[in-house]
Design an enzyme around this catalytic site. Structure first.
Site, PDB file in Angstrom:
ATOM      1  N   ARG A  50      16.058  17.432  -1.308  1.00  0.00           N
ATOM      2  CA  ARG A  50      16.769  18.536  -1.953  1.00  0.00           C
ATOM      3  C   ARG A  50      16.929  19.705  -0.991  1.00  0.00           C
ATOM      4  O   ARG A  50      17.851  20.496  -1.114  1.00  0.00           O
ATOM      5  CB  ARG A  50      16.000  19.001  -3.195  1.00  0.00           C
ATOM      6  N   LYS A 140       1.373   4.696  -1.739  1.00  0.00           N
ATOM      7  CA  LYS A 140       0.253   4.878  -2.663  1.00  0.00           C
ATOM      8  C   LYS A 140       0.152   6.356  -3.016  1.00  0.00           C
ATOM      9  O   LYS A 140       0.606   7.181  -2.215  1.00  0.00           O
ATOM     10  CB  LYS A 140      -1.048   4.356  -2.067  1.00  0.00           C
ATOM     11  N   HIS A 170      -1.145   1.570   4.457  1.00  0.00           N
ATOM     12  CA  HIS A 170      -1.073   1.454   5.919  1.00  0.00           C
ATOM     13  C   HIS A 170      -2.383   0.969   6.536  1.00  0.00           C
ATOM     14  O   HIS A 170      -2.404   0.568   7.696  1.00  0.00           O
ATOM     15  CB  HIS A 170      -0.595   2.769   6.556  1.00  0.00           C
ATOM     16  N   GLU A 208     -14.252  11.351   7.393  1.00  0.00           N
ATOM     17  CA  GLU A 208     -13.389  12.147   8.275  1.00  0.00           C
ATOM     18  C   GLU A 208     -14.014  13.514   8.487  1.00  0.00           C
ATOM     19  O   GLU A 208     -14.667  14.037   7.581  1.00  0.00           O
ATOM     20  CB  GLU A 208     -12.022  12.366   7.622  1.00  0.00           C
ATOM     21  N   ASP A 227      -7.860   8.559  -3.575  1.00  0.00           N
ATOM     22  CA  ASP A 227      -7.154   8.665  -2.299  1.00  0.00           C
ATOM     23  C   ASP A 227      -7.597   7.585  -1.306  1.00  0.00           C
ATOM     24  O   ASP A 227      -6.792   7.075  -0.543  1.00  0.00           O
ATOM     25  CB  ASP A 227      -7.399  10.053  -1.692  1.00  0.00           C
ATOM     26  N   HIS A 232      -7.109   2.215   0.031  1.00  0.00           N
ATOM     27  CA  HIS A 232      -7.387   1.715   1.385  1.00  0.00           C
ATOM     28  C   HIS A 232      -8.648   0.840   1.476  1.00  0.00           C
ATOM     29  O   HIS A 232      -8.629  -0.235   2.056  1.00  0.00           O
ATOM     30  CB  HIS A 232      -7.552   2.885   2.350  1.00  0.00           C
ATOM     31  N   LYS A 336     -14.646  13.728   3.185  1.00  0.00           N
ATOM     32  CA  LYS A 336     -13.990  14.709   4.062  1.00  0.00           C
ATOM     33  C   LYS A 336     -15.020  15.719   4.540  1.00  0.00           C
ATOM     34  O   LYS A 336     -16.063  15.904   3.899  1.00  0.00           O
ATOM     35  CB  LYS A 336     -12.905  15.455   3.278  1.00  0.00           C
TER      36      LYS A 336
END
Ligand code: NDP
Length: 470
Positions: A50, A140, A170, A208, A227, A232, A336
């Protein structure tokens, strides 16, 4: 130039497109093999969104992404120079028709859109004509529970057949995940011990050091469980635990991963997570320092609603009820803002049960550690003869693997452009993965599992898995 194929990216102004999709395509241009050139030859990239964006700006975006992965030469130039941008809202029928009006040749549509928008666009698509053979690539999370995933599947199947639907994860394109196939199935040293007779426990860890990185809009409604674990890490589990497929192709490979996930459910045995009777636990980071970076508490990050109690670290134990794996806990974990994060699959082997007297020292459990990032493989063994010939000590046999020239999204693009769905998720499997995590989601909603806290830069709350295993 004759266009034989169009890659239409819906949501081309977004983070996924710039940070992952275009560099992935660039890595295919720069690092692909001969067959990949056929996939790219005559391809035109149409971005759409958009937001106003000129053709020049879009071509510059494509070029910057390609430069970042060293995709140069005539093929890269042709892709950049033929790239077009069409402004439009894909949820509006008129806009969608005008977007599709600029398509030439066969069509691949990549839905780089927020999940809620994807279902609206799919419904809008039911009222327009799509070229025969149109391929869909969907990101996803696919739905928000097994029922919504099933509904989305039904809507999709009214538009295109299953073979033309790529549900992207991925992690299935990561060369380090795919390396597990060779390690498991082609080595006599490994193949016979990859089962419940020899393996005590499997851990799949993806921690991470990054925090929220400005993605509150998405992450705060998702959290680490959805997530990372639901998507994954369950896909990684499927490759770790699958039976050998006869072929790595869309039928056999996906049948093997589907079978193992159908047999997977939350752990029903004795407590497995240290310090708790639960099969899952959750925590979120408070303020702290990761490396040299100061990080604010998750709850005070912009866009976060603290009352949602979104977790940034999740652990869950599942079991795989097959002859090969029955009784072996699979611990999935992702967090995280973790200090010294590891990304690895660890198989801890059972003790052999006998140590000849005369050997001193203790035999620590053997472990096979597959490093997902960086790509490494380590066999942790107990040996004697290092200095003192009768003393046992742990030694590592380790190797580092060459990373693939393709990024994980390069591998995804190869599958999507070649319409080879081997590394994409089958519709029923997308529903199964939601079924697996549902008891955990429900327990957390009921408040049965407290939300703990850990300082950013630590390895999670005291006494959790990393604290104990390392
Ligand atoms: P963004 O939130 O950046 O959105 C992508 C684009 O969608 C926006 O730029 C916007 O373009 C368009 N959009 C947003 N809202 C609407 C709306 N109401 N109607 C129509 N278009 C809208 O998402 P991401 O790029 O981060 O992610 C896209 C998908 O990829 C998601 O499903 C995500 O879960 C998945 N994903 C993302 C990853 C990442 O690291 N970003 C990693 C793995 C998966 P415009 O305003 O121009 O229309």
């Amino acid at each position: 130039m004759t266009t034989s194929k169009t890659l239409l990216i819906l949501g081309a102004s977004g983070d996924l497109t710039e940070r992952l999709l275009l560099p992935g395509l660039g890595s295919l241009v720069g690092g692909g093999v001969e067959a990949d050139r056929d996939l790219i030859s005559g391809l035109r990239i149409i971005g759409s969104g958009r937001s106003e964006r000129s053709r020049d700006e879009w071509q510059k975006t494509v070029k910057t992404a390609f430069d970042g992965v060293e995709a140069k030469g005539a093929t890269a130039r042709a892709l950049i120079e033929s790239a077009e941008y069409v402004v439009g809202d894909p949820t509006s029928k008129d806009d969608l028709m005008s977007i599709l009006g600029s398509v030439e040749g066969s069509l691949v549509i990549y839905f780089a859109l927020p999940p809620a928008i994807v279902s609206k666009v799919i419904q809008t698509m039911a009222s327009v004509d799509l070229p025969d053979g149109t391929v869909f690539a969907l990101e996803k999370p696919f739905g928000s529970d097994s029922r919504s995933a099933a509904t989305l599947n039904r809507h999709l199947l009214k538009l295109v057949p299953e073979e033309q639907i790529h549900r992207v994860d991925h992690f299935l394109g990561m060369s380090t995940v795919l390396n597990i196939l060779g390690l498991r199935f082609v080595n006599r040293l490994v193949e016979p011990i990859w089962n419940n007779q020899n393996v005590e426990k499997v851990e799949i860890i993806y921690d991470e050091d990054l925090g929220l990185e400005g993605r509150a809009g998405y992450y705060d409604t998702s959290g680490a469980l959805i997530d990372m674990l639901q998507s994954h890490l369950l896909q990684v589990l499927s490759i770790v635990a699958m039976e050998a497929p006869t072929r790595v192709d869309p039928v056999d490979f996906r049948a093997a991963t589907a079978a193992v996930l159908r047999a997977t459910s939350v752990w029903s045995g004795a407590p497995m997570l240290p310090g708790t009777d639960a099969v899952s636990r959750r925590a979120r980071y408070g303020a702290g320092t990761v490396g040299t970076r100061k990080m604010p508490a998750y709850a005070s990050e912009e866009g976060v609603d603290p009352s949602r109690e979104t977790e940034t670290l999740a652990e869950m134990v599942v079991e795989v009820n097959t002859r090969r794996w029955s009784g072996v806990p699979f611990v999935l974990r992702s967090g995280k803002a973790i200090g010294e994060p590891v990304k690895q699959v660890v198989l801890t082997l059972k003790p052999v049960g006998f140590v000849p007297s005369g050997l001193t020292g203790s035999a620590s459990p053997e472990r096979i550690v597959v490093g997902l990032r960086p790509p490494t493989l380590t066999f942790e063994l107990t040996l004697n003869g290092d200095g003192d010939p009768f003393s046992l000590a742990r030694h590592d046999l380790a190797t580092t693997l060459e990373p693939s020239p393709l990024t994980a999204y390069g591998e995804v693009m190869r599958g999507v452009l070649g319409n080879d769905p081997t590394l994409s998720i089958r519709g029923d499997v997308a529903e199964t993965c939601w079924r697996i995590v549902a008891p955990v989601v429900n327990a957390w909603k009921r408040g049965d599992v407290p939300l703990e806290e850990y300082p950013a830069g630590s390895q999670g709350p005291h006494g959790w898995s990393r604290d104990v295993t390392e």
